[in-house]
Enzyme design. Structure first.
Site, PDB file in Angstrom:
ATOM      1  CG  HIS A  18      -0.334   0.254   2.521  1.00  0.00           C
ATOM      2  ND1 HIS A  18      -1.013   0.706   3.623  1.00  0.00           N
ATOM      3  CD2 HIS A  18       0.940   0.108   2.960  1.00  0.00           C
ATOM      4  CE1 HIS A  18      -0.220   0.815   4.658  1.00  0.00           C
ATOM      5  NE2 HIS A  18       0.982   0.445   4.284  1.00  0.00           N
ATOM      6  CB  CYS A  26       3.614   5.640   4.633  1.00  0.00           C
ATOM      7  SG  CYS A  26       4.400   5.159   6.175  1.00  0.00           S
ATOM      8  CG  HIS A  30       5.360   0.816   2.375  1.00  0.00           C
ATOM      9  ND1 HIS A  30       4.684   1.969   2.043  1.00  0.00           N
ATOM     10  CD2 HIS A  30       4.896   0.445   3.589  1.00  0.00           C
ATOM     11  CE1 HIS A  30       3.872   2.302   3.022  1.00  0.00           C
ATOM     12  NE2 HIS A  30       3.968   1.390   3.983  1.00  0.00           N
ATOM     13  CG  HIS A  32       3.083  -3.113   6.145  1.00  0.00           C
ATOM     14  ND1 HIS A  32       4.089  -2.723   6.998  1.00  0.00           N
ATOM     15  CD2 HIS A  32       2.625  -1.978   5.568  1.00  0.00           C
ATOM     16  CE1 HIS A  32       4.221  -1.416   6.950  1.00  0.00           C
ATOM     17  NE2 HIS A  32       3.343  -0.929   6.089  1.00  0.00           N
ATOM     18  CG  HIS A  69       0.342 -12.257  -2.008  1.00  0.00           C
ATOM     19  ND1 HIS A  69      -0.018 -13.014  -0.916  1.00  0.00           N
ATOM     20  CD2 HIS A  69       1.683 -12.346  -2.098  1.00  0.00           C
ATOM     21  CE1 HIS A  69       1.064 -13.561  -0.383  1.00  0.00           C
ATOM     22  NE2 HIS A  69       2.116 -13.160  -1.061  1.00  0.00           N
ATOM     23  CD  GLU A 106       1.495   0.039   9.258  1.00  0.00           C
ATOM     24  OE1 GLU A 106       0.449   0.213   8.602  1.00  0.00           O
ATOM     25  OE2 GLU A 106       2.448   0.831   9.234  1.00  0.00           O
TER      26      GLU A 106
END
Length: 116
Positions: A18, A26, A30, A32, A69, A106
Site C-alpha cells: 500500500h 509512507c 511498500h 507489510h 498479495h 502492520e
C-alpha cells in the site's frame, strides 16, 4: 449452561502493499505482513462453544483473502491500518458475527484496533 457472554478470538495474517497518499514516508508503495486479530462474543451453546474456531477462522479468512498479495489502494482509498481495520470489522459484522474487537497490525509495534 453458562448465561454470561463469552469472548473468543482468532488471528490470521495477510501480505499486501500500500501507499498512503500525501504521507512523507509512507507515500511510496511498500509492503507489510499484516496480522489480524478478531474477537467475537456470544453465549456458550449446548455444544460447549460460542462458535467453532474453525468456522470463525474460515469466515475471517474469507474477508481477509481479498487483501492478500494485492495493492490495497485498489480497494481502499486511503489504506491506513485504521481504514483496513474498519473495513474488516464492517464486513465481519455484515456476515452476522457479533464482533467485539478487530486489530490490524502492520508491524509488531504498530496497529489499529476497533472495539465495540
Amino acid at each position: 449452561m453458562m448465561e454470561e457472554e463469552m469472548i473468543i478470538g482468532i488471528s490470521t495474517s495477510f501480505s499486501a502493499a500500500h501507499s498512503i497518499p500525501g504521507h512523507k514516508k509512507c507515500g511510496k508503495v511498500h509492503g507489510h505482513n499484516f496480522k489480524v486479530e478478531v474477537e467475537i462474543s456470544g453465549k456458550v451453546k449446548e455444544n460447549g462453544m460460542v462458535m467453532d474456531f474453525f468456522d470463525l477462522k474460515r469466515i475471517v479468512n474469507e474477508v481477509v483473502a481479498k487483501f492478500d498479495h494485492t495493492l490495497l489502494n485498489e480497494q481502499i482509498e486511503i489504506p491506513t491500518s485504521e481504514n483496513i481495520c474498519l473495513r474488516i470489522f464492517s464486513e465481519l459484522a455484515e456476515k452476522g458475527l457479533n464482533v467485539r474487537r478487530v486489530r490490524v497490525a502492520e508491524n509488531e509495534d504498530k496497529w489499529a484496533e476497533i472495539r465495540r
